[in-house]
Design a protein around this motif. Structure first.
Motif, PDB file in Angstrom:
ATOM      1  N   GLY A 151       0.797  -1.220   0.000  1.00 18.09           N
ATOM      2  CA  GLY A 151       0.000   0.000   0.000  1.00 18.09           C
ATOM      3  C   GLY A 151       0.827   1.266   0.000  1.00 18.09           C
ATOM      4  N   THR A 152       2.149   1.118  -0.089  1.00 19.35           N
ATOM      5  CA  THR A 152       3.043   2.274  -0.147  1.00 19.35           C
ATOM      6  C   THR A 152       4.050   2.050  -1.267  1.00 19.35           C
ATOM      7  N   THR A 153       4.817   3.086  -1.595  1.00 19.04           N
ATOM      8  CA  THR A 153       5.954   2.929  -2.485  1.00 19.04           C
ATOM      9  C   THR A 153       7.211   2.793  -1.633  1.00 19.04           C
ATOM     10  N   THR A 154       8.260   2.288  -2.250  1.00 14.31           N
ATOM     11  CA  THR A 154       9.508   2.067  -1.519  1.00 14.31           C
ATOM     12  C   THR A 154      10.059   3.378  -0.979  1.00 14.31           C
ATOM     13  N   ASP A 180       5.028  -1.389  -2.733  1.00 14.48           N
ATOM     14  CA  ASP A 180       4.402  -2.142  -3.817  1.00 14.48           C
ATOM     15  C   ASP A 180       5.268  -2.253  -5.063  1.00 14.48           C
ATOM     16  N   ASP A 181       6.171  -1.308  -5.264  1.00 19.04           N
ATOM     17  CA  ASP A 181       6.986  -1.317  -6.483  1.00 19.04           C
ATOM     18  C   ASP A 181       8.126  -2.335  -6.429  1.00 19.04           C
ATOM     19  N   PHE A 182       8.275  -3.093  -5.334  1.00 22.04           N
ATOM     20  CA  PHE A 182       9.326  -4.108  -5.291  1.00 22.04           C
ATOM     21  C   PHE A 182       9.173  -5.112  -6.430  1.00 22.04           C
ATOM     22  N   GLU A 183       7.951  -5.532  -6.691  1.00 23.18           N
ATOM     23  CA  GLU A 183       7.742  -6.511  -7.742  1.00 23.18           C
ATOM     24  C   GLU A 183       8.048  -5.928  -9.119  1.00 23.18           C
TER      25      GLU A 183
END
Length: 287
Positions: A151-154, A180-183
């Motif tokens: 639910g957050t960005t890195t 969420d942007d890890f993937e």
């Protein structure tokens, strides 16, 4: 763990009757009193068992930042080559010193790669992820875990001072907290993945019995655009729930029977109780 509770540790493969000890930052009930494994180690051991059929031809295993628990679990696979690698900043048992952004292995040679709680320490995690993609064999698997807030960005800043890192990232030696942007970062380097949550695979009751965090994800990663097949076993949750219910019922029956037996024991004779008190009084005077 409450009095009388029993749990099973998948790392040391033992029933554990003693209370689990606090983990990092005082997290309660995290560490197995036998093998000192944490929640993530217990799910890692179980995950290796579950994906075992996909690991029948493992020749080369690369364990980045190994722990005693990962060494125990991976050694049981009996790979032809098992390389334990780390920077050498602590007393980990390793075979080679190396940087994850420049892995000292050739292209496409690793059949099973373990990268648990490493990427959050690395300033250039894109270079590290690219290296994971480079060394994985065409049919190889990587098991990856990072701290993440969905639910957050890195949130990242390798230049942040240590005190700020503790507040923002949880530890002084972390440089980011993934979101969420890890993937997206995995996909950007040509890696396909499947995210596994322990609760989805095992169900809440078995997570509690194994002392595993319900929502701590692991990514099963491969090279290439083809999606990774989900790790799923239909009926596993209902089977384990039934087993745990039966175990709990039998434990309660055993405890009730024990209390009945203890309640039926005849009182100790008065002469024996007086003799015990005399002996205790004599020991007290002598001391």
């Amino acid at each position: 763990m409450g009095a009388g509770e029993i749990h099973y540790c998948t790392v040391c493969r033992q029933l554990v009757k003693r209370p689990f000890r606090p983990g990092p930052n005082g997290r309660p009930g995290a560490r197995c009193p036998r093998c000192r494994g944490l929640e993530r180690h217990r799910f890692f051991a179980l995950l290796l068992d579950l994906i075992g059929p996909q690991l029948t031809h493992v020749e080369t295993v690369l364990d980045i930042a190994p722990t005693p628990q990962s060494i125990s679990c991976l050694s049981a696979l009996e790979p032809s080559r098992y390389l334990r690698l780390d920077l050498g900043l602590d007393n980990r048992l390793v075979d080679a010193l190396g940087d994850i952004t420049r892995l000292p292995v050739r292209d496409a040679c690793v059949d099973l790669l373990v990268c648990y709680h490493v990427l959050e320490h690395v300033p250039d995690d894109h270079a590290a992820i690219a290296e994971l993609a480079r060394v994985l064999s065409p049919g190889g698997l990587a098991l990856v875990q990072v701290p993440i807030r969905f639910g957050t960005t890195t949130d990242e800043d390798p230049s942040a001072p240590e005190a700020e890192r503790v507040v923002r990232f949880g530890q002084a030696d972390h440089v980011r907290y993934y979101g969420d942007d890890f993937e997206d970062r995995l996909a950007r380097h040509g890696l396909a993945f499947h995210r596994i949550l322990p609760a989805d695979l095992l169900g809440p009751a078995l997570c509690d019995y194994l002392k595993v965090e319900h929502a701590e994800p692991v990514w099963v990663v491969r090279r290439g655009p083809a999606p990774v097949e989900p790790v799923a076993f239909p009926g596993l949750i209902s089977l384990h729930d039934a087993m745990l219910t039966q175990l709990a019922n039998r434990t309660r029956e055993r405890d009730r029977a024990r209390r009945r037996v203890e309640g039926q024991r005849p009182p100790r004779p008065l002469q024996v109780r007086i003799a015990d008190r005399v002996r205790a009084s004599v020991r007290a005077r002598r001391s």
